[in-house]
Write an enzyme that holds these catalytic residues in place. Sequence first.
Site, mmCIF file in Angstrom:
data_model
loop_
_atom_site.group_PDB
_atom_site.id
_atom_site.type_symbol
_atom_site.label_atom_id
_atom_site.label_comp_id
_atom_site.label_asym_id
_atom_site.label_seq_id
_atom_site.Cartn_x
_atom_site.Cartn_y
_atom_site.Cartn_z
ATOM 1 C CB SER A 28 -61.288 70.835 43.084
ATOM 2 O OG SER A 28 -60.339 69.976 42.463
ATOM 3 C CB THR A 30 -72.519 65.922 33.199
ATOM 4 O OG1 THR A 30 -72.583 66.758 34.361
ATOM 5 C CG2 THR A 30 -71.633 66.567 32.159
ATOM 6 N N GLY A 31 -75.594 65.497 34.438
ATOM 7 C CA GLY A 31 -76.470 64.749 35.344
ATOM 8 C C GLY A 31 -77.532 64.005 34.547
ATOM 9 C CG PHE A 88 -70.032 60.703 40.325
ATOM 10 C CD1 PHE A 88 -70.334 59.455 40.843
ATOM 11 C CD2 PHE A 88 -68.771 61.237 40.572
ATOM 12 C CE1 PHE A 88 -69.404 58.747 41.607
ATOM 13 C CE2 PHE A 88 -67.841 60.543 41.325
ATOM 14 C CZ PHE A 88 -68.160 59.299 41.851
ATOM 15 C CE LYS A 121 -65.359 72.715 41.346
ATOM 16 N NZ LYS A 121 -66.655 72.590 42.047
ATOM 17 C CE1 TYR A 144 -63.423 71.344 38.082
ATOM 18 C CE2 TYR A 144 -61.414 70.634 39.179
ATOM 19 C CZ TYR A 144 -62.795 70.635 39.090
ATOM 20 O OH TYR A 144 -63.535 69.931 39.998
ATOM 21 N NE ARG A 169 -54.465 63.220 39.768
ATOM 22 C CZ ARG A 169 -53.274 63.559 39.253
ATOM 23 N NH1 ARG A 169 -52.155 63.202 39.853
ATOM 24 N NH2 ARG A 169 -53.213 64.256 38.134
HETATM 25 C C1 UD2 Z 1 -58.807 66.803 39.167
HETATM 26 C C2 UD2 Z 1 -58.715 67.024 40.674
HETATM 27 C C3 UD2 Z 1 -59.860 66.346 41.386
HETATM 28 C C4 UD2 Z 1 -61.218 66.672 40.771
HETATM 29 C C5 UD2 Z 1 -61.156 66.408 39.252
HETATM 30 C C6 UD2 Z 1 -62.423 66.837 38.548
HETATM 31 C C7 UD2 Z 1 -56.263 67.059 41.085
HETATM 32 C C8 UD2 Z 1 -55.150 66.379 41.756
HETATM 33 N N1 UD2 Z 1 -57.472 66.455 41.200
HETATM 34 O O1 UD2 Z 1 -58.677 65.458 38.950
HETATM 35 O O2 UD2 Z 1 -59.856 66.734 42.753
HETATM 36 O O3 UD2 Z 1 -61.566 67.999 41.047
HETATM 37 O O4 UD2 Z 1 -60.082 67.142 38.666
HETATM 38 O O5 UD2 Z 1 -62.368 66.353 37.248
HETATM 39 O O6 UD2 Z 1 -56.128 68.077 40.460
HETATM 40 N N2 UD2 Z 1 -55.719 59.829 33.122
HETATM 41 C C9 UD2 Z 1 -55.210 58.799 32.353
HETATM 42 N N3 UD2 Z 1 -56.033 58.208 31.433
HETATM 43 C C10 UD2 Z 1 -57.321 58.598 31.247
HETATM 44 C C11 UD2 Z 1 -57.838 59.660 32.048
HETATM 45 C C12 UD2 Z 1 -56.995 60.261 32.970
HETATM 46 O O7 UD2 Z 1 -54.044 58.420 32.468
HETATM 47 O O8 UD2 Z 1 -57.999 58.027 30.393
HETATM 48 C C13 UD2 Z 1 -54.830 60.433 34.131
HETATM 49 C C14 UD2 Z 1 -54.772 61.946 34.079
HETATM 50 O O9 UD2 Z 1 -53.813 62.371 33.137
HETATM 51 C C15 UD2 Z 1 -54.386 62.240 35.523
HETATM 52 C C16 UD2 Z 1 -55.091 61.133 36.338
HETATM 53 O O10 UD2 Z 1 -55.386 60.113 35.403
HETATM 54 O O11 UD2 Z 1 -53.006 62.126 35.710
HETATM 55 C C17 UD2 Z 1 -56.378 61.564 36.967
HETATM 56 O O12 UD2 Z 1 -57.158 62.232 36.004
HETATM 57 P P1 UD2 Z 1 -58.689 62.605 36.248
HETATM 58 O O13 UD2 Z 1 -59.183 63.331 35.057
HETATM 59 O O14 UD2 Z 1 -59.440 61.423 36.723
HETATM 60 O O15 UD2 Z 1 -58.649 63.568 37.492
HETATM 61 P P2 UD2 Z 1 -57.675 64.792 37.912
HETATM 62 O O16 UD2 Z 1 -56.559 64.271 38.735
HETATM 63 O O17 UD2 Z 1 -57.395 65.669 36.749
#
Ligand code: UD2
Length: 320
Positions: A118, A35-36, A11, A146, A142, A210
């Site tokens: 990250s 995944t690429g 991505f 990182k 994760y 976020r």
């Molecule tokens: C983490 C890192 C980000 C990046 C990413 C890689 C933080 C703050 N951010 O992202 O920098 O490295 O990992 O994957 O740690 N969610 C929903 N519904 C869905 C999917 C996700 O509600 O269907 C929520 C999830 O529970 C979270 C938010 O959306 O609260 C963001 O989730 P994400 O998986 O997009 O990314 P995040 O924040 O874990």
Amino acid sequence: MRVLVTGGAGFIGSHLVDALVARGDEVVVLDDLSTGKRENLATVADRVQLIVGSVTDRDAVAAATDGCAVVFHQAAIASVPRTIEAPVETNAVNFGGTLNVLEAARAAGSRRVIFAGSAAIYGDDAPLPVGEDAPLSPLSPYAVEKLCAEHYVRVWAPLFGLETVSLRYFNVFGPRQDPRSPYSGVVSIFVDSLLRGEAPTIYGDGEQTRDFVAVDDVVRANLAAAAVSAPVGLVCNIARGEATSLNRLFATLSSLLGGPAAPRHAEARAGDVRHSLADVTRARDALGFVARTPVEVGLARLVEWARGVRGRAGADPGSG
Ligand code: UD2
């Protein structure tokens, strides 16, 4: 200049490759295509050398790094839940792969390594907006992977004279982010669900926030990191410095896409941080980088792209 992009068919990596090719660099891509996707490189395929291999394979990394002045290390298994399920596997890629890249860069005499770090490493304890010197308290494998990788990157600078920059990405979104996996980023999942007329699921109450940053800005941050003079172990947040709740994200996307009036809700996800918001002062001062694409503009562009993919794929974006 000859440069390597690990994860260059992914991505973020593929957008970076587009920009490097456009400015005339000779680009090598190392990607295991887990995944690429080759199609992410479709428009530059004849101007890029693609080596299909993993960052866990030291020989492949050495071959890819040979002759490269700058290495953009983007390859990773970028998913918090995936690392909870399979930490040994993801550690080998996210941590071990980074060490392989550093060693290969040292052996090849590369000048600089830019590492895709990250925001996950901050965890929940740091005061917001979080600066780079805040205490780190990773909450997931994760984040640990990182963070450990970033430490390696940092010490390689004084130890071996390698110029390194770690970019702590916050939540990156944009075209080519794969929506069809439970491990995908939330923006691509929401867009995909709404395009299919389905209600996306919000984990928890949706008031978690976020700092979403568009992929074109992340590319610009990488180019700035490659250009800045003599960084020694520089670490920078890459974000907009703006908090958006998931409820707000849902509202914005439903106004762009229509579809269900309300999301589904499910239990909050293990290992999730509650709020994430960057202090972007250092990126501005040290890299001259300021994110330009407002979240709404980035979301509108993504929706336009996703509609195009869906149109070409006969209303099935997953196969497009
Ligand atoms: C983490 C890192 C980000 C990046 C990413 C890689 C933080 C703050 N951010 O992202 O920098 O490295 O990992 O994957 O740690 N969610 C929903 N519904 C869905 C999917 C996700 O509600 O269907 C929520 C999830 O529970 C979270 C938010 O959306 O609260 C963001 O989730 P994400 O998986 O997009 O990314 P995040 O924040 O874990």
